[in-house]
Design a protein around this motif. Structure first.
Motif, PDB file in Angstrom:
ATOM      1  N   ASN A  69     -13.837   6.696  -5.127  1.00 55.38           N
ATOM      2  CA  ASN A  69     -13.556   5.506  -4.308  1.00 55.38           C
ATOM      3  C   ASN A  69     -14.789   4.991  -3.554  1.00 55.38           C
ATOM      4  O   ASN A  69     -14.821   3.845  -3.121  1.00 55.38           O
ATOM      5  N   ARG A 195      -1.324   9.224 -13.945  1.00 57.11           N
ATOM      6  CA  ARG A 195      -2.517  10.051 -14.139  1.00 57.11           C
ATOM      7  C   ARG A 195      -2.820  10.835 -12.867  1.00 57.11           C
ATOM      8  O   ARG A 195      -2.241  10.598 -11.817  1.00 57.11           O
ATOM      9  N   SER A 197      -6.149  11.387 -11.712  1.00 54.13           N
ATOM     10  CA  SER A 197      -7.311  10.826 -11.010  1.00 54.13           C
ATOM     11  C   SER A 197      -8.119  11.869 -10.224  1.00 54.13           C
ATOM     12  O   SER A 197      -8.432  11.662  -9.038  1.00 54.13           O
TER      13      SER A 197
HETATM   14  C1  IPE Z   1      -6.559   7.857  -6.527  1.00 52.39           C
HETATM   15  O1  IPE Z   1      -6.245   6.511  -6.573  1.00 52.39           O
HETATM   16  C2  IPE Z   1      -7.199   8.199  -5.237  1.00 52.39           C
HETATM   17  C3  IPE Z   1      -6.384   8.042  -4.053  1.00 52.39           C
HETATM   18  C4  IPE Z   1      -5.132   7.720  -3.984  1.00 52.39           C
HETATM   19  C5  IPE Z   1      -7.060   8.306  -2.819  1.00 52.39           C
HETATM   20  P1  IPE Z   1      -7.146   5.439  -7.335  1.00 52.39           P
HETATM   21  O2  IPE Z   1      -6.455   4.150  -7.197  1.00 52.39           O
HETATM   22  O3  IPE Z   1      -8.543   5.502  -6.847  1.00 52.39           O
HETATM   23  O4  IPE Z   1      -7.111   5.982  -8.829  1.00 52.39           O
HETATM   24  P2  IPE Z   1      -7.446   5.258 -10.203  1.00 52.39           P
HETATM   25  O5  IPE Z   1      -8.844   4.754 -10.083  1.00 52.39           O
HETATM   26  O6  IPE Z   1      -6.473   4.133 -10.384  1.00 52.39           O
HETATM   27  O7  IPE Z   1      -7.266   6.317 -11.230  1.00 52.39           O
END
Ligand code: IPE
Ligand code: IPE
Ligand code: MG
Length: 254
Positions: A69, A195, A197
């Protein structure tokens, strides 16, 4: 009978982990800025922490910010970081009132110094609490955690503190940032994504996975109860057969 009353309190998951996802889409759907979604997500955090403590859940891990992130636009990253640290600091009196102990897992080295200081204060101020353990995964990623664990194991082998032949699953577990917590039994992801993640890859080996389309800012205690009831309806076999599990249960209840 309310939904909550249908939960079997004797068979609660000890540890629930949640990927709090969908804040940005929730905001966009209302023509708002993504940060608006993150602000509303905080209300869900309060509600779910309260709901978990009321039920008697022992560990709740919330994925709040992943290592990946950091690659979001600077405006979102700084807004979100500020919100997270600010919220944690402001919630300390409530955590103490409810006997909740705060823990943080993740690469704290990536956080600004002021955030690290505030987090450390919050950790210290709640360290004597003995109720719910609230684990915030902040700047966390499982691959980062695993590489870190392997590095530290290698260091201890080099220093003669550990023999490579003694390395077991327990050893690895002790070098993870979750060494003080049991593995999650239930993992919930909101917002309709299927998923992991980069979340607790090792620790989720036998977790029951629960996915819901509800966006995180709409997720409330009732949704948590639904997830727990779903969890309680599953047969956890750990590689054994269903017959073996039923026999075990009969013996346990006889
Ligand atoms: C996963 O969410 C991380 C958190 C909830 C903190 P993301 O939104 O960043 O995940 P992806 O990128 O869709 O896999
Ligand atoms: C989850 O919501 C919070 C974090 C990852 C920090 P998102 O910000 O990922 O929201 P979507 O997935 O874009 O809707
Ligand atoms: Mg997302």
């Amino acid at each position: 009978m309310s939904l909550k009353d249908t939960i079997d309190i004797k068979r609660l998951p000890k540890h629930i982990a949640i990927i709090m996802d969908g804040n940005g889409r929730w905001a966009k759907e209302q023509g708002q800025d993504r940060l608006f979604g993150h602000f509303h997500g905080v209300e869900s955090v309060r509600n779910i922490v309260e709901g978990s403590a009321e039920l008697g859940i022992e560990y709740l891990t919330l994925y709040a910010f992943s290592t990946e992130n950091w690659d979001r636009p600077e405006y979102e990253v700084s807004g979100l970081m500020e919100l997270l640290v600010d919220t944690i600091r402001k919630e300390v009196p409530t955590l103490n009132k409810n006997n909740i102990r705060l823990h943080v897992i993740g690469d704290m080295g990536m956080l600004p110094d002021s955030a690290k200081r505030e987090l450390n204060e919050a950790l210290a101020e709640t360290s004597a609490n003995t109720g719910l353990n609230l684990v915030m995964a902040l700047s966390y990623s499982s691959r980062w955690e695993l590489v870190n664990a392997v590095k530290n194991i290698a260091k201890d082998v080099e220093a003669g503190k550990l023999a490579s032949t003694d390395i077991s699953q327990e050893t690895l577990q002790q070098y993870l940032s979750t060494s003080d917590f049991p593995d999650p039994e239930l993992m919930i992801r909101t917002s309709g994504e299927y998923r992991i993640s980069n979340f607790l890859l090792y620790q989720l080996a036998y977790a029951e996975l629960y996915f819901t389309n509800t966006r995180w800012p709409d997720f409330r205690k009732e949704n948590l109860y639904e997830a727990i009831i779903d969890f309680q309806g599953r047969e956890r076999r750990f590689g054994k057969t269903g017959d073996q599990i039923q026999q075990q249960d009969e013996i346990a209840h006889s």
